[in-house]
Design an enzyme around this catalytic site. Structure first.
Site, PDB file in Angstrom:
ATOM      1  N   ASP A   1       0.840  -1.326   0.027  1.00  0.00           N
ATOM      2  CA  ASP A   1      -0.106   0.027  -0.122  1.00  0.00           C
ATOM      3  C   ASP A   1       1.156   1.148  -0.016  1.00  0.00           C
ATOM      4  O   ASP A   1       1.650   1.415   0.870  1.00  0.00           O
ATOM      5  CB  ASP A   1      -1.015  -0.106   1.241  1.00  0.00           C
ATOM      6  CG  ASP A   1      -1.534   1.201   1.309  1.00  0.00           C
ATOM      7  OD1 ASP A   1      -1.515   2.097   0.607  1.00  0.00           O
ATOM      8  OD2 ASP A   1      -2.614   1.387   2.393  1.00  0.00           O
TER       9      ASP A   1
ATOM     10  N   LYS B   1       2.385  11.489  -3.491  1.00  0.00           N
ATOM     11  CA  LYS B   1       1.690  10.670  -4.218  1.00  0.00           C
ATOM     12  C   LYS B   1       0.617  11.660  -4.913  1.00  0.00           C
ATOM     13  O   LYS B   1      -0.208  11.238  -5.759  1.00  0.00           O
ATOM     14  CB  LYS B   1       0.725   9.662  -3.329  1.00  0.00           C
ATOM     15  CG  LYS B   1      -0.165   8.659  -3.860  1.00  0.00           C
ATOM     16  CD  LYS B   1      -0.654   7.722  -2.975  1.00  0.00           C
ATOM     17  CE  LYS B   1      -1.809   6.870  -3.475  1.00  0.00           C
ATOM     18  NZ  LYS B   1      -2.387   5.824  -2.512  1.00  0.00           N
TER      19      LYS B   1
ATOM     20  N   GLU C   1      -7.152   0.248  -4.699  1.00  0.00           N
ATOM     21  CA  GLU C   1      -7.258   0.305  -3.342  1.00  0.00           C
ATOM     22  C   GLU C   1      -8.344  -0.313  -2.836  1.00  0.00           C
ATOM     23  O   GLU C   1      -8.487  -1.277  -1.859  1.00  0.00           O
ATOM     24  CB  GLU C   1      -7.006   1.744  -2.814  1.00  0.00           C
ATOM     25  CG  GLU C   1      -5.376   2.164  -3.010  1.00  0.00           C
ATOM     26  CD  GLU C   1      -5.028   3.606  -2.577  1.00  0.00           C
ATOM     27  OE1 GLU C   1      -5.916   4.016  -2.136  1.00  0.00           O
ATOM     28  OE2 GLU C   1      -3.847   3.893  -3.000  1.00  0.00           O
TER      29      GLU C   1
ATOM     30  N   ASP D   1     -12.994   5.231   2.591  1.00  0.00           N
ATOM     31  CA  ASP D   1     -11.250   5.580   2.726  1.00  0.00           C
ATOM     32  C   ASP D   1     -10.836   6.750   3.198  1.00  0.00           C
ATOM     33  O   ASP D   1     -10.927   7.596   2.430  1.00  0.00           O
ATOM     34  CB  ASP D   1     -10.502   4.883   1.513  1.00  0.00           C
ATOM     35  CG  ASP D   1      -9.004   5.033   1.771  1.00  0.00           C
ATOM     36  OD1 ASP D   1      -8.312   5.685   2.651  1.00  0.00           O
ATOM     37  OD2 ASP D   1      -8.177   4.483   0.798  1.00  0.00           O
TER      38      ASP D   1
HETATM   39  P1  ADP Z   1      -3.010   7.197   3.747  1.00  0.00           P
HETATM   40  O1  ADP Z   1      -3.995   6.333   3.373  1.00  0.00           O
HETATM   41  O2  ADP Z   1      -3.300   8.814   3.602  1.00  0.00           O
HETATM   42  O3  ADP Z   1      -1.529   7.106   3.607  1.00  0.00           O
HETATM   43  P2  ADP Z   1      -3.509   6.404   6.619  1.00  0.00           P
HETATM   44  O4  ADP Z   1      -4.551   5.084   6.215  1.00  0.00           O
HETATM   45  O5  ADP Z   1      -2.264   5.495   6.998  1.00  0.00           O
HETATM   46  O6  ADP Z   1      -3.112   7.289   5.447  1.00  0.00           O
HETATM   47  O7  ADP Z   1      -4.320   7.043   7.713  1.00  0.00           O
HETATM   48  C1  ADP Z   1      -3.315   8.052   8.433  1.00  0.00           C
HETATM   49  C2  ADP Z   1      -4.309   8.933   9.377  1.00  0.00           C
HETATM   50  O8  ADP Z   1      -4.903   7.967  10.071  1.00  0.00           O
HETATM   51  C3  ADP Z   1      -3.693   9.834  10.138  1.00  0.00           C
HETATM   52  O9  ADP Z   1      -4.276  11.221   9.955  1.00  0.00           O
HETATM   53  C4  ADP Z   1      -3.627   9.256  11.222  1.00  0.00           C
HETATM   54  O10 ADP Z   1      -3.480  10.167  12.314  1.00  0.00           O
HETATM   55  C5  ADP Z   1      -4.914   8.699  11.429  1.00  0.00           C
HETATM   56  N1  ADP Z   1      -5.287   7.690  12.559  1.00  0.00           N
HETATM   57  C6  ADP Z   1      -4.488   6.601  12.853  1.00  0.00           C
HETATM   58  N2  ADP Z   1      -4.834   5.915  13.724  1.00  0.00           N
HETATM   59  C7  ADP Z   1      -5.774   6.497  14.233  1.00  0.00           C
HETATM   60  C8  ADP Z   1      -6.798   6.625  15.456  1.00  0.00           C
HETATM   61  N3  ADP Z   1      -6.741   5.523  16.231  1.00  0.00           N
HETATM   62  N4  ADP Z   1      -7.902   7.444  15.389  1.00  0.00           N
HETATM   63  C9  ADP Z   1      -7.879   8.323  14.629  1.00  0.00           C
HETATM   64  N5  ADP Z   1      -7.155   8.710  13.805  1.00  0.00           N
HETATM   65  C10 ADP Z   1      -5.987   7.613  13.283  1.00  0.00           C
HETATM   66 MG    MG Z   2      -4.510   5.022   1.967  1.00  0.00          MG
END
Ligand code: ADP
Ligand code: MG
Length: 617
Positions: free
Chosen positions: A18, A80, A179, A201
């Site tokens: 991912d 990205k 995705e 998402d």
């Molecule tokens: P991306 O797909 O954009 O790369 P992610 O799916 O990894 O990102 O999501 C990252 C986001 O999720 C960040 O803003 C992070 O703070 C938030 N996040 C991670 N864990 C939690 C949680 N337990 N509660 C709320 N937000 C969360």
């Molecule tokens: Mg993502």
């Protein structure tokens, strides 16, 4: 043709990656599911951030993220958003980023760090390299192949650029996967049951919603919507403002332009937010050194009130996507959560209210995409034959050839859209029309597959068998519609047919057809071999007769060849078994071997010239 068992070989590992805007990670198939690959600190998520330190060294991941505000012009995140796009397309985007984006040759964007510039592909490659290294360390072996996910709305250029980044990182990207499809797969939606799924998402900086239809093992993206600037970072921002306000109230002067202060506040805000996903209140003791310190407490209700307008924006996107897909909000079969920010309880609650269905919570939402990619990777590695692949055609498509065999043009599991062209010819002299019959299925013989339709290509000028050059193109578009075109290359005559392959086929039929093909593989192989042998024998008889009519050979040789031809012809007429046919072919080969090759070829060439009245090219 048959050979002994090859030595048992360890299959190469294929990981799922991912490659996220905020975080990236890898996973690998394990048992019925998959597991994410973690670093030595048990961390799976690798922040998609690269920092070039003034001393020239490069840092990727969590440490780079920590340096983001100290080296704003040397730390690259959200790459990205730029990959596979033109400089012009990203202009507005780039203006909001703290690092410098320039438009270079061919109008492509490049990131400037000091006196060097980098393409988005190169920067993505650095992230992929880090992911690869983490995976290799976790697995204790090298990894060369991967499946990489991209948003459903990524266009061809963005998908290609992602593939190029993989190549730069020393990875062979076997497939780019959507995705939402990967996420659905991680949640056990494996195509074995028809239905619809809403994939919601919400990541760090982007929001995507996709509506999928799963039919006969094929995942189709019916609609997408989203907001490229909406995510968990915005939640952090709102909480950060609260913290700042609290600090101001207690310590008076807080220098909000100081990057160290901002970094601390941003980190603290994210921590608070994450704790509020579990607890009703969360507090923090913030120590900003000389800039002061304070205790801040936030309740979940306060947090929800602050972010509610943002969550409602995502809800509006969901409504639009469902409408665009021509579905009802309450008629969806599965609600799939993806992205770290879907851990926020308000998000889950609102989705439940809206769709009347509890979202799936069985998988960590920030790991789901990588887990699904790993399952896909395993299928591609050839380890899992029970699972249907996704975004692909479920059964091979081919043409009926001489003798009742099917020649597959598009193989099962080819990603859609796809197109394959192959050249065919006639089997009989002076044939002016050919019938093209299209079959679907995995078996070797037409009779065991499903006939999809047929059409004629007419107007072929009379020529000896084998001379017309008929290019047949199978094109399956993104909606799974097959179009078959046949074109005789010398004359340009053309004919076509349009077929919807999955129409009318239930997933049970698809599954059965696949199982059959595995079960009957041996019998099919033999039947196919028999047909091939017949075709070969027929061609040998005709070809040798033609050559003999023209070649001038000593009588005893002529006699031996004629005798062998006659014998083979008789075997064909008597429908002899493959072993006898094979012996007949071998005998004919033996006696003609004594005839010099050039005699045969000159005779054939001469024959072709006489029959077509022109040069045989
Ligand atoms: P991306 O797909 O954009 O790369 P992610 O799916 O990894 O990102 O999501 C990252 C986001 O999720 C960040 O803003 C992070 O703070 C938030 N996040 C991670 N864990 C939690 C949680 N337990 N509660 C709320 N937000 C969360
Ligand atoms: Mg993502």
């Amino acid at each position: 043709m048959t050979s002994g068992q090859p030595p048992a070989q360890k299959r190469p590992l294929v990981i799922g990656i991912d490659l996220g805007t905020t975080n990236s990670l890898a996973a690998i198939r394990a048992g019925r599911g998959a597991r994410v690959l973690r670093d030595q600190h048990a961390q799976a998520l690798i922040p998609s951030v690269c920092c070039w330190l003034p001393d020239g060294s490069t840092i990727v991941g969590a440490e780079a993220k920590a340096l983001r505000l100290q080296h704003p012009d040397r730390t690259v995140f959200s790459i990205k958003r730029l990959i596979g796009r033109s400089g012009q397309e990203v202009q507005a985007e780039a203006a909001q980023l703290p690092y410098r984006v320039e438009i270079a040759d061919r109008g492509l964007p490049r990131v400037r760090i000091g006196d060097r510039t980098f393409s988005p592909e190169e920067i993505s490659a650095l992230i992929l390299r880090q992911v690869k290294a983490t995976a290799e360390q976790a697995l204790g072996q090298s990894v060369q192949q991967a499946v990489i996910t991209v948003p459903a709305w990524f266009d061809d250029a963005q998908r290609h650029a992602t593939k190029d980044a993989a190549t730069l990182a020393g990875l062979d990207c076997l497939r780019i996967v959507n995705e939402p499809t990967a996420a659905a797969l991680a949640y056990g939606i494996d195509g074995s049951k028809d239905g619809t799924a809403l994939v919601y998402d919400l990541g760090g900086g982007t929001f995507d919603v996709s509506i999928l239809r799963i039919e006969a093992g094929v995942f189709r993206v019916l609609a997408t919507a989203g907001d490229t600037h909406l995510g968990g970072d915005d939640f952090d921002q709102l909480l950060g403002e609260r913290i700042l306000a609290a600090l101001r109230g207690r310590t008076g002067a807080v220098d909000a332009s100081n990057p160290y202060v901002l970094q601390a506040i941003r980190g603290a805000a994210e921590g608070l937010k994450i704790r509020l996903s579990e607890a009703d209140t969360a507090s923090l003791q913030l120590d900003l050194g000389e800039h002061g310190h304070a205790d801040v407490t936030v309740t979940r209700a306060e947090f929800e009130a602050a972010i509610a307008p943002l969550v409602e924006r995502t809800i509006a996107c969901v409504q639009r996507a469902v409408r665009d897909a021509g579905l009802q909000l309450t008629g969806l079969d599965d609600i799939v959560l993806v992205g770290g920010s879907t851990r926020v309880p308000l998000v889950r609650r609102r989705l439940h209210e809206l769709t009347g269905k509890a979202p799936h919570t069985g998988v960590d939402p920030d790991l789901a995409v990588a887990l699904g990619a790993a399952i896909q990777a395993d299928v591609l590695a050839g380890n899992d034959r029970s699972l249907l692949l996704l975004d692909v055609i479920p059964l091979s498509l081919g043409l009926l050839t001489f003798g009742g065999a099917v020649q597959k043009l598009i193989l099962r599991n080819s990603t859609i859209p796809t197109s394959v062209t192959e050249e065919f010819s006639t089997a009989v002299d002076n044939q002016t029309a050919v019938e093209l019959t299209v079959y679907q299925g995995e078996r070797e013989l037409a009779q065991d597959n499903r006939r999809l339709g047929s059409f004629h290509l007419r107007g072929i000028p009379p020529m000896p068998a084998g001379l017309p050059r008929i290019a047949v193109t199978f094109l399956v578009d993104a909606d799974g519609v097959l179009r078959v075109t046949a074109r005789e290359k010398r004359t340009g005559v053309e004919a076509a047919i349009v077929i919807v392959p999955s129409f009318g086929l239930t997933r049970d039929e698809v599954r059965q057809m696949m199982l059959d093909s595995i079960e009957h593989a041996q019998a099919d192989y033999l039947a196919r071999e028999a047909i091939d042998l017949r075709n070969k024998a027929t061609a040998m008889v005709t070809g040798t007769r033609k050559a003999m009519a023209l070649a001038e050979l000593p009588p005893d040789q002529t006699y031996a060849v004629h005798k062998a031809v006659k014998a083979l012809d008789k075997l064909l007429a008597a429908n002899a078994d493959p072993a006898a046919l094979k012996a007949g072919c071998e005998e004919l080969t033996r006696v003609t071997a004594t005839i010099a090759d050039d005699v045969i070829s000159s005779a054939v060439a001469k024959a072709l010239r006489t029959e077509t009245g022109g040069p045989a090219t």
